[in-house]
Design an enzyme around this catalytic site. Structure first.
Site, PDB file in Angstrom:
ATOM      1  N   ARG A 180      -5.622   8.481   5.518  1.00  0.00           N
ATOM      2  CA  ARG A 180      -4.539   7.361   6.717  1.00  0.00           C
ATOM      3  C   ARG A 180      -4.797   8.410   7.972  1.00  0.00           C
ATOM      4  NH1 ARG A 180      -6.442   5.137   3.284  1.00  0.00           N
ATOM      5  NH2 ARG A 180      -5.914   3.614   2.222  1.00  0.00           N
ATOM      6  N   SER A 229      -0.194  -3.260   5.278  1.00  0.00           N
ATOM      7  CA  SER A 229       0.117  -2.342   4.188  1.00  0.00           C
ATOM      8  C   SER A 229       1.275  -1.300   5.340  1.00  0.00           C
ATOM      9  CB  SER A 229      -0.642  -1.627   3.772  1.00  0.00           C
ATOM     10  OG  SER A 229      -1.624  -1.810   2.222  1.00  0.00           O
ATOM     11  N   GLU A 299       2.594   3.157   8.364  1.00  0.00           N
ATOM     12  CA  GLU A 299       1.006   3.144   8.410  1.00  0.00           C
ATOM     13  C   GLU A 299       1.354   2.086   9.287  1.00  0.00           C
ATOM     14  OE1 GLU A 299      -2.320   1.133   5.859  1.00  0.00           O
ATOM     15  OE2 GLU A 299      -0.813   2.665   4.567  1.00  0.00           O
TER      16      GLU A 299
END
Length: 310
Positions: A180, A229, A299
């Site tokens: 990520r 998310s 995130e």
């Protein structure tokens, strides 16, 4: 609503050749999936890559520049975003071209559209993008992934414009992908990317995309005002399990709520502010840290200023 000083006349004077749209004090709430947040001091939609370069080269170096995409993984704080907010769109940044086993896509292309273009071309390996509710620009910046695939698996190179207006190309290695995250310079605005698939059976690829869609609809609150998310999975664990174990499923703060369906999702339940959503996320982080010792990392991208305290 907060109002910033109008700097569009100064920008137009510095860059008289601009062809894109400049809007002062433009609300960003409708451009995010959460439907919250304050205005951009200036919202700029460039006509094409050259137009973006002209703006960045002419802009005062002290003026902040922020990029937003589809707004699916984003909280815009209630006080708005100072400086220039760039939002790419239109044909210049929204097309996909198939070249043999590769696909070149503008960074405003939704991830799902890239997946569909690959399937139509009989190219396997990109079906995972069907499960990511963002755009290619965001996928490059955060090495977006889902259902066993990640951007690092399929990217060949990316192209963008830096803060001085210079055109830059980045090989896969130069992107510095990890979970990520990309190590590409923060000031680069990605404009297009080249992906490589592998020959496959179109029907099988479309069946895999249908499986991804069904799994997402069954497990995620996709019909709510959400941001995807919220927290990255910690090494060796799942964020949602830690959140659930901390007793946060269904937790409410103002108009924001931790989803009952998937507790790594926050939702704008009823008239939430950005402060409600971000504050709820921070409370979740606090409770998880207290119960498990794990420090969850956001995130979702958070930009802008909070409203000043009254």
């Amino acid at each position: 609503m907060t109002a910033f000083p109008d700097i569009t006349p100064a920008i137009r004077a510095a860059a008289p050749g601009l062809r894109g749209r400049l809007l002062a004090n433009q609300s960003l709430a409708d451009l995010t999936w959460f439907r919250v947040g304050g205005p951009a001091q200036v919202l700029f939609t460039p006509a094409d890559e050259e137009d973006l370069s002209v703006l960045l080269a002419a802009l005062d170096s002290q003026t902040p520049v922020t990029v937003i995409g589809l707004g699916s993984n984003l909280i815009v704080r209630d006080g708005g975003v100072p400086g220039v907010v760039v939002r790419l769109g239109g044909r210049a940044f929204g097309s996909v071209e198939v070249e043999g086993e590769t696909l070149r896509a503008g960074t405003a292309v939704p991830d799902v559209r890239l997946a569909k273009a690959a399937a139509e071309a009989g190219l396997d390996g990109l079906a995972f993008y069907r499960g990511i509710p963002g755009s290619i620009g965001g996928a490059l910046r955060m090495n977006a992934g889902a259902h066993g695939g990640e951007t690092t698996d399929v990217l060949v190179e990316a192209r963008g414009v830096d803060r001085e207006g210079g055109l830059r190309r980045f090989t896969h290695a130069e992107m510095g992908f990890r979970y990520r995250h990309s190590s590409a310079p923060d000031d680069v605005i990605f404009t297009s990317a080249l992906f490589r698939g592998r020959p496959g059976d179109r029907a099988a690829i479309e069946a895999e995309m249908d499986r991804v869609t069904a799994a997402r609809e069954a497990a995620q609150p996709i019909r709510e005002r959400t941001g995807g998310s919220t927290f990255k999975n910690p090494e060796g664990g799942k964020a949602w399990q830690l959140i659930d174990a901390a007793g946060c499923r269904g937790l409410v703060m103002g108009g924001a709520q931790v989803s009952e369906m998937h507790c790594n999702f926050l939702i704008n339940r009823e008239g939430a502010t950005a402060a409600d959503i971000e504050g709820l996320g921070e409370e979740v982080r606090r409770r998880v840290r207290e119960t498990s010792g794990v420090d969850l990392h956001w995130e979702i991208k958070r930009i802008g200023l909070p409203l000043p305290r009254s």
